[in-house]
Design a protein around this motif. Sequence first.
Motif, PDB file in Angstrom:
ATOM      1  N   UNK A 188       9.123   1.448   6.231  1.00  0.00           N
ATOM      2  CA  UNK A 188      10.002   1.809   5.118  1.00  0.00           C
ATOM      3  C   UNK A 188      10.846   3.035   5.430  1.00  0.00           C
ATOM      4  N   UNK A 189      10.427   3.783   6.440  1.00  0.00           N
ATOM      5  CA  UNK A 189      11.164   4.966   6.879  1.00  0.00           C
ATOM      6  C   UNK A 189      11.309   4.899   8.393  1.00  0.00           C
ATOM      7  N   UNK A 190      12.524   5.152   8.852  1.00  0.00           N
ATOM      8  CA  UNK A 190      12.809   5.243  10.283  1.00  0.00           C
ATOM      9  C   UNK A 190      13.194   6.682  10.585  1.00  0.00           C
ATOM     10  N   UNK A 191      12.882   7.125  11.784  1.00  0.00           N
ATOM     11  CA  UNK A 191      13.208   8.510  12.143  1.00  0.00           C
ATOM     12  C   UNK A 191      14.066   8.536  13.401  1.00  0.00           C
ATOM     13  N   UNK A 192      14.876   9.573  13.463  1.00  0.00           N
ATOM     14  CA  UNK A 192      15.707   9.829  14.639  1.00  0.00           C
ATOM     15  C   UNK A 192      15.605  11.312  14.940  1.00  0.00           C
ATOM     16  N   UNK A 231       4.144   9.372   7.413  1.00  0.00           N
ATOM     17  CA  UNK A 231       3.549   8.537   8.470  1.00  0.00           C
ATOM     18  C   UNK A 231       3.167   7.167   7.911  1.00  0.00           C
ATOM     19  N   UNK A 232       2.649   7.134   6.706  1.00  0.00           N
ATOM     20  CA  UNK A 232       2.304   5.852   6.071  1.00  0.00           C
ATOM     21  C   UNK A 232       3.569   5.043   5.804  1.00  0.00           C
ATOM     22  N   UNK A 233       4.621   5.714   5.332  1.00  0.00           N
ATOM     23  CA  UNK A 233       5.893   5.029   5.101  1.00  0.00           C
ATOM     24  C   UNK A 233       6.494   4.511   6.412  1.00  0.00           C
ATOM     25  N   UNK A 292       0.833  -1.220   0.000  1.00  0.00           N
ATOM     26  CA  UNK A 292       0.000   0.000   0.000  1.00  0.00           C
ATOM     27  C   UNK A 292       0.855   1.252   0.000  1.00  0.00           C
ATOM     28  N   UNK A 293       1.914   1.232   0.784  1.00  0.00           N
ATOM     29  CA  UNK A 293       2.796   2.403   0.848  1.00  0.00           C
ATOM     30  C   UNK A 293       3.480   2.634  -0.496  1.00  0.00           C
ATOM     31  N   UNK A 294       3.908   1.558  -1.136  1.00  0.00           N
ATOM     32  CA  UNK A 294       4.612   1.684  -2.408  1.00  0.00           C
ATOM     33  C   UNK A 294       3.683   1.990  -3.585  1.00  0.00           C
ATOM     34  N   UNK A 295       2.388   1.793  -3.388  1.00  0.00           N
ATOM     35  CA  UNK A 295       1.431   2.005  -4.479  1.00  0.00           C
ATOM     36  C   UNK A 295       1.296   3.473  -4.869  1.00  0.00           C
ATOM     37  N   UNK A 296       1.662   4.363  -3.972  1.00  0.00           N
ATOM     38  CA  UNK A 296       1.469   5.793  -4.221  1.00  0.00           C
ATOM     39  C   UNK A 296       2.738   6.421  -4.807  1.00  0.00           C
TER      40      UNK A 296
END
Length: 113
Positions: free
Chosen positions: A62-66, A55-57, A14-18
């Motif tokens: 698929x995305x990490x935050x620091x 937020x979806x990623x 779903x995340x990659x579909x956009x």
Amino acid sequence: MAHAEDEADTNVFRALADPTRRALLDALFAANGQTLSDLTVGMSMTRQAVTKHLAILEGANLVATIRRGREKLHYLNPVPIHEIGDRWISKFDRARLTALSDLKKALENEDDE
């Protein structure tokens, strides 16, 4: 466990579909560790819209935050894409390679006879 894997795969697909989310992943691939402001540059949308896509990623892992002080840095996490490749793509490659190997052996056996 299979249910959790299926749900994780669904979130990744779903995340990659956009196309916008794919563009954000491409931007992080090009330069990892970007802020929201960095990622908003060149996008024809508001910071809030980019935040929703991020937020979806993040939800798809698929995305990490620091956090670095007041900044929130975003990093690409390619592991879920690799796992999708292992589960959904590699098995098809194996079948094709097995078929080619079997064909090679059959042709070699014909030459020997």
